[in-house]
Design an enzyme around this catalytic site. Structure first.
Site, PDB file in Angstrom:
ATOM      1  N   MET A   1      -8.956   7.914   0.060  1.00 52.56           N
ATOM      2  CA  MET A   1      -9.775   8.288   1.228  1.00 52.56           C
ATOM      3  C   MET A   1     -10.282   9.713   1.050  1.00 52.56           C
ATOM      4  O   MET A   1      -9.559  10.575   0.554  1.00 52.56           O
ATOM      5  CB  MET A   1      -8.918   8.203   2.495  1.00 52.56           C
ATOM      6  CG  MET A   1      -8.288   6.828   2.699  1.00 52.56           C
ATOM      7  SD  MET A   1      -7.397   6.764   4.243  1.00 52.56           S
ATOM      8  CE  MET A   1      -6.675   5.109   4.135  1.00 52.56           C
TER       9      MET A   1
ATOM     10  N   HIS B   1      -8.346   0.983  -4.044  1.00 50.60           N
ATOM     11  CA  HIS B   1      -9.249   0.711  -2.925  1.00 50.60           C
ATOM     12  C   HIS B   1      -9.957   2.014  -2.587  1.00 50.60           C
ATOM     13  O   HIS B   1      -9.374   2.907  -1.973  1.00 50.60           O
ATOM     14  CB  HIS B   1      -8.410   0.181  -1.743  1.00 50.60           C
ATOM     15  CG  HIS B   1      -9.190  -0.026  -0.496  1.00 50.60           C
ATOM     16  ND1 HIS B   1      -8.581  -0.289   0.717  1.00 50.60           N
ATOM     17  CD2 HIS B   1     -10.519  -0.003  -0.241  1.00 50.60           C
ATOM     18  CE1 HIS B   1      -9.516  -0.430   1.645  1.00 50.60           C
ATOM     19  NE2 HIS B   1     -10.697  -0.250   1.089  1.00 50.60           N
TER      20      HIS B   1
ATOM     21  N   GLY C   1      -9.008   3.740   7.106  1.00 55.81           N
ATOM     22  CA  GLY C   1      -8.720   5.159   7.342  1.00 55.81           C
ATOM     23  C   GLY C   1      -7.255   5.472   7.576  1.00 55.81           C
ATOM     24  O   GLY C   1      -6.806   6.559   7.261  1.00 55.81           O
ATOM     25  N   PHE C   2      -6.534   4.504   8.108  1.00 49.36           N
ATOM     26  CA  PHE C   2      -5.138   4.776   8.451  1.00 49.36           C
ATOM     27  C   PHE C   2      -4.265   3.548   8.242  1.00 49.36           C
ATOM     28  O   PHE C   2      -4.733   2.416   8.431  1.00 49.36           O
ATOM     29  CB  PHE C   2      -5.025   5.217   9.920  1.00 49.36           C
ATOM     30  CG  PHE C   2      -5.875   6.416  10.227  1.00 49.36           C
ATOM     31  CD1 PHE C   2      -5.413   7.694   9.938  1.00 49.36           C
ATOM     32  CD2 PHE C   2      -7.154   6.262  10.739  1.00 49.36           C
ATOM     33  CE1 PHE C   2      -6.216   8.809  10.177  1.00 49.36           C
ATOM     34  CE2 PHE C   2      -7.969   7.367  10.979  1.00 49.36           C
ATOM     35  CZ  PHE C   2      -7.498   8.646  10.701  1.00 49.36           C
ATOM     36  N   GLY C   3      -3.020   3.786   7.902  1.00 50.65           N
ATOM     37  CA  GLY C   3      -2.034   2.713   7.880  1.00 50.65           C
ATOM     38  C   GLY C   3      -1.520   2.475   9.299  1.00 50.65           C
ATOM     39  O   GLY C   3      -1.802   3.249  10.219  1.00 50.65           O
ATOM     40  N   GLY C   4      -0.779   1.401   9.455  1.00 47.29           N
ATOM     41  CA  GLY C   4      -0.073   1.158  10.715  1.00 47.29           C
ATOM     42  C   GLY C   4      -0.933   0.724  11.882  1.00 47.29           C
ATOM     43  O   GLY C   4      -0.510   0.825  13.039  1.00 47.29           O
TER      44      GLY C   4
ATOM     45  N   SER D   1       0.861  -1.192   0.000  1.00 49.22           N
ATOM     46  CA  SER D   1       0.000   0.000   0.000  1.00 49.22           C
ATOM     47  C   SER D   1       0.887   1.228   0.000  1.00 49.22           C
ATOM     48  O   SER D   1       1.655   1.451   0.943  1.00 49.22           O
ATOM     49  CB  SER D   1      -0.877   0.006   1.243  1.00 49.22           C
ATOM     50  OG  SER D   1      -1.385   1.318   1.420  1.00 49.22           O
TER      51      SER D   1
ATOM     52  N   HIS E   1      -1.115  -1.270  -4.351  1.00 49.67           N
ATOM     53  CA  HIS E   1      -2.395  -1.016  -3.670  1.00 49.67           C
ATOM     54  C   HIS E   1      -2.508   0.490  -3.422  1.00 49.67           C
ATOM     55  O   HIS E   1      -1.644   1.093  -2.794  1.00 49.67           O
ATOM     56  CB  HIS E   1      -2.451  -1.807  -2.364  1.00 49.67           C
ATOM     57  CG  HIS E   1      -3.773  -1.713  -1.662  1.00 49.67           C
ATOM     58  ND1 HIS E   1      -4.862  -2.461  -2.029  1.00 49.67           N
ATOM     59  CD2 HIS E   1      -4.175  -0.950  -0.609  1.00 49.67           C
ATOM     60  CE1 HIS E   1      -5.882  -2.182  -1.232  1.00 49.67           C
ATOM     61  NE2 HIS E   1      -5.494  -1.259  -0.362  1.00 49.67           N
TER      62      HIS E   1
ATOM     63  N   ASP F   1      -6.389  -6.785   4.024  1.00 47.34           N
ATOM     64  CA  ASP F   1      -5.825  -5.438   4.087  1.00 47.34           C
ATOM     65  C   ASP F   1      -5.870  -4.922   5.521  1.00 47.34           C
ATOM     66  O   ASP F   1      -6.957  -4.754   6.086  1.00 47.34           O
ATOM     67  CB  ASP F   1      -6.637  -4.527   3.151  1.00 47.34           C
ATOM     68  CG  ASP F   1      -6.087  -3.113   3.060  1.00 47.34           C
ATOM     69  OD1 ASP F   1      -5.032  -2.835   3.647  1.00 47.34           O
ATOM     70  OD2 ASP F   1      -6.730  -2.292   2.369  1.00 47.34           O
ATOM     71  N   GLY F   2      -4.694  -4.670   6.082  1.00 51.44           N
ATOM     72  CA  GLY F   2      -4.611  -4.037   7.392  1.00 51.44           C
ATOM     73  C   GLY F   2      -3.795  -4.836   8.389  1.00 51.44           C
ATOM     74  O   GLY F   2      -4.163  -5.954   8.743  1.00 51.44           O
ATOM     75  N   GLY F   3      -2.676  -4.286   8.795  1.00 54.42           N
ATOM     76  CA  GLY F   3      -1.875  -4.917   9.842  1.00 54.42           C
ATOM     77  C   GLY F   3      -1.178  -6.201   9.423  1.00 54.42           C
ATOM     78  O   GLY F   3      -0.758  -6.991  10.280  1.00 54.42           O
TER      79      GLY F   3
ATOM     80  N   ASP G   1      -4.718   3.471  -1.984  1.00 54.68           N
ATOM     81  CA  ASP G   1      -5.790   3.775  -1.031  1.00 54.68           C
ATOM     82  C   ASP G   1      -6.341   5.180  -1.238  1.00 54.68           C
ATOM     83  O   ASP G   1      -5.622   6.167  -1.073  1.00 54.68           O
ATOM     84  CB  ASP G   1      -5.253   3.659   0.404  1.00 54.68           C
ATOM     85  CG  ASP G   1      -5.079   2.211   0.822  1.00 54.68           C
ATOM     86  OD1 ASP G   1      -6.035   1.434   0.674  1.00 54.68           O
ATOM     87  OD2 ASP G   1      -3.971   1.862   1.304  1.00 54.68           O
TER      88      ASP G   1
ATOM     89  N   MET H   1     -11.149  -6.436   5.243  1.00 54.89           N
ATOM     90  CA  MET H   1     -10.371  -5.489   6.042  1.00 54.89           C
ATOM     91  C   MET H   1     -10.072  -6.114   7.406  1.00 54.89           C
ATOM     92  O   MET H   1     -10.964  -6.589   8.100  1.00 54.89           O
ATOM     93  CB  MET H   1     -11.163  -4.189   6.281  1.00 54.89           C
ATOM     94  CG  MET H   1     -11.451  -3.346   5.061  1.00 54.89           C
ATOM     95  SD  MET H   1     -10.001  -2.762   4.166  1.00 54.89           S
ATOM     96  CE  MET H   1      -9.142  -1.799   5.411  1.00 54.89           C
TER      97      MET H   1
ATOM     98  N   GLY I   1       1.256  -2.152   3.989  1.00 49.90           N
ATOM     99  CA  GLY I   1       1.736  -0.781   3.849  1.00 49.90           C
ATOM    100  C   GLY I   1       2.940  -0.547   4.721  1.00 49.90           C
ATOM    101  O   GLY I   1       4.095  -0.622   4.280  1.00 49.90           O
ATOM    102  N   SER I   2       2.682  -0.303   6.007  1.00 51.72           N
ATOM    103  CA  SER I   2       3.773   0.022   6.932  1.00 51.72           C
ATOM    104  C   SER I   2       4.780  -1.123   7.037  1.00 51.72           C
ATOM    105  O   SER I   2       5.978  -0.873   7.183  1.00 51.72           O
ATOM    106  CB  SER I   2       3.209   0.373   8.309  1.00 51.72           C
ATOM    107  OG  SER I   2       2.302  -0.608   8.752  1.00 51.72           O
TER     108      SER I   2
ATOM    109  N   MET J   1     -12.231   4.309  -0.645  1.00 50.07           N
ATOM    110  CA  MET J   1     -12.896   4.551   0.639  1.00 50.07           C
ATOM    111  C   MET J   1     -13.533   5.928   0.507  1.00 50.07           C
ATOM    112  O   MET J   1     -13.108   6.905   1.136  1.00 50.07           O
ATOM    113  CB  MET J   1     -11.864   4.490   1.781  1.00 50.07           C
ATOM    114  CG  MET J   1     -11.374   3.075   2.042  1.00 50.07           C
ATOM    115  SD  MET J   1      -9.817   3.009   2.949  1.00 50.07           S
ATOM    116  CE  MET J   1      -8.657   3.078   1.573  1.00 50.07           C
TER     117      MET J   1
HETATM  118  C1  DX5 Z   1      -6.434   1.247   5.546  1.00 49.74           C
HETATM  119  C2  DX5 Z   1      -5.909   0.974   4.158  1.00 49.74           C
HETATM  120  C3  DX5 Z   1      -4.788   0.004   4.125  1.00 49.74           C
HETATM  121  C4  DX5 Z   1      -3.560   0.455   4.849  1.00 49.74           C
HETATM  122  C5  DX5 Z   1      -2.743  -0.730   5.201  1.00 49.74           C
HETATM  123  O1  DX5 Z   1      -7.612   1.980   5.443  1.00 49.74           O
HETATM  124  O2  DX5 Z   1      -6.935   0.433   3.341  1.00 49.74           O
HETATM  125  O3  DX5 Z   1      -4.481  -0.351   2.795  1.00 49.74           O
HETATM  126  O4  DX5 Z   1      -2.791   1.327   4.110  1.00 49.74           O
HETATM  127  O5  DX5 Z   1      -1.679  -0.294   5.960  1.00 49.74           O
HETATM  128  P1  DX5 Z   1      -0.915  -1.260   6.967  1.00 49.74           P
HETATM  129  O6  DX5 Z   1      -0.407  -2.399   6.159  1.00 49.74           O
HETATM  130  O7  DX5 Z   1       0.141  -0.390   7.530  1.00 49.74           O
HETATM  131  O8  DX5 Z   1      -1.947  -1.707   7.984  1.00 49.74           O
HETATM  132 ZN    ZN Z   2      -6.437  -0.452   1.362  1.00 50.03          ZN
END
Ligand code: DX5
Ligand code: ZN
Length: 221
Positions: free
Chosen positions: A38, A67, A143-146, A9, A34, A176-178, A36, A138, A198-199, A69
């Site tokens: 928002m 993706h 809404g946020f990475g990490g 991401s 990927h 997707d996520g964590g 994102d 999800m 992502g992170s 959102m």
């Molecule tokens: C969250 C995004 C994810 C996010 C994943 O709303 O859809 O794609 O960037 O980030 P990590 O891998 O850091 O959880």
């Molecule tokens: Zn995403």
């Protein structure tokens, strides 16, 4: 072994050098970008739109996995298709007419995905699963990475994997996520084949090393 795909991401990339970050992560062995989107309305954050997709499109042959959102979602879909998106996914809560939105994405020549938040029931799949190219589960609230992986997502992955296999469908099952080196194997065992990270990739100094570690974990799944 399924054809596992790693989808970094770019939300966690350095936006001051985004083009380089896209090229580097693909050169490091990733499969998909990927992307994102928002809108500070459907989710409490604001990121990037079709102009940025268009700008990175010439830099790589890798598919761009958008993706969305955003709410409402339909109006922006043709713009992303024109900007070179390959896959466009949306949240059922962001569309008044889910079947119509899927049709809109496919009419634009893109693959269509439906995204499930941690508390979104899977019954949105009941009448449309055959029309989808991708299901995105999800494992954080969008809404946020990490953020931290929500383990309940594993049960959802298992359920959707069963549905796809029982119906013999050709659908990508994305998480997707964590997602990190530590948990990617468990997510693959549950049945996912496409892994957004992502992170876990962009916050490490050596993208190639991180992606190789992820692939080594997947090989053991
Ligand atoms: C969250 C995004 C994810 C996010 C994943 O709303 O859809 O794609 O960037 O980030 P990590 O891998 O850091 O959880
Ligand atoms: Zn995403």
């Amino acid at each position: 072994m399924p054809n596992y795909l790693i989808a970094p991401s770019i939300l966690s990339a350095n936006f001051a050098k985004l083009g380089e970050e896209v090229v580097n992560v693909i050169d490091a062995g990733a499969d998909i970008i990927h992307f994102d989107v928002m809108d500070n309305h459907y989710v409490p954050n604001l990121t990037i739109g079709p102009l940025v997709c268009e700008a990175i499109r010439p830099l790589t042959k890798a598919p761009i996995d958008v993706h969305l959102m955003v709410k409402p979602v339909d109006r922006i879909i043709p713009d992303f298709a024109k900007a070179g998106a390959n896959i466009i996914s949306f949240h059922p809560e962001a569309s008044e007419h889910i079947d119509r939105t899927i049709g809109l994405i496919k009419d634009q020549g893109c693959k269509a995905g439906l995204v499930f938040n941690p508390a979104t029931p899977l019954n949105y799949l009941d009448h449309v699963i055959e029309k989808l190219d991708l299901v995105l589960i999800m494992s954080v609230n969008p809404g946020f990475g990490g953020q931290k992986f929500i383990p309940e997502a594993l049960n959802k992955i298992r359920t959707v994997r069963r549905m796809i296999d029982e119906k013999g469908l050709d659908i990508m099952l994305e998480i997707d996520g964590g997602v990190k080196v530590d948990n990617i194997q468990e997510v693959a065992r549950a049945g996912a084949d496409t892994f957004v990270a992502g992170s876990a990739i962009y916050n490490t100094p050596d993208y190639r090393a991180t992606i190789s570690q992820m692939r080594a974990e997947l090989a053991k799944a």
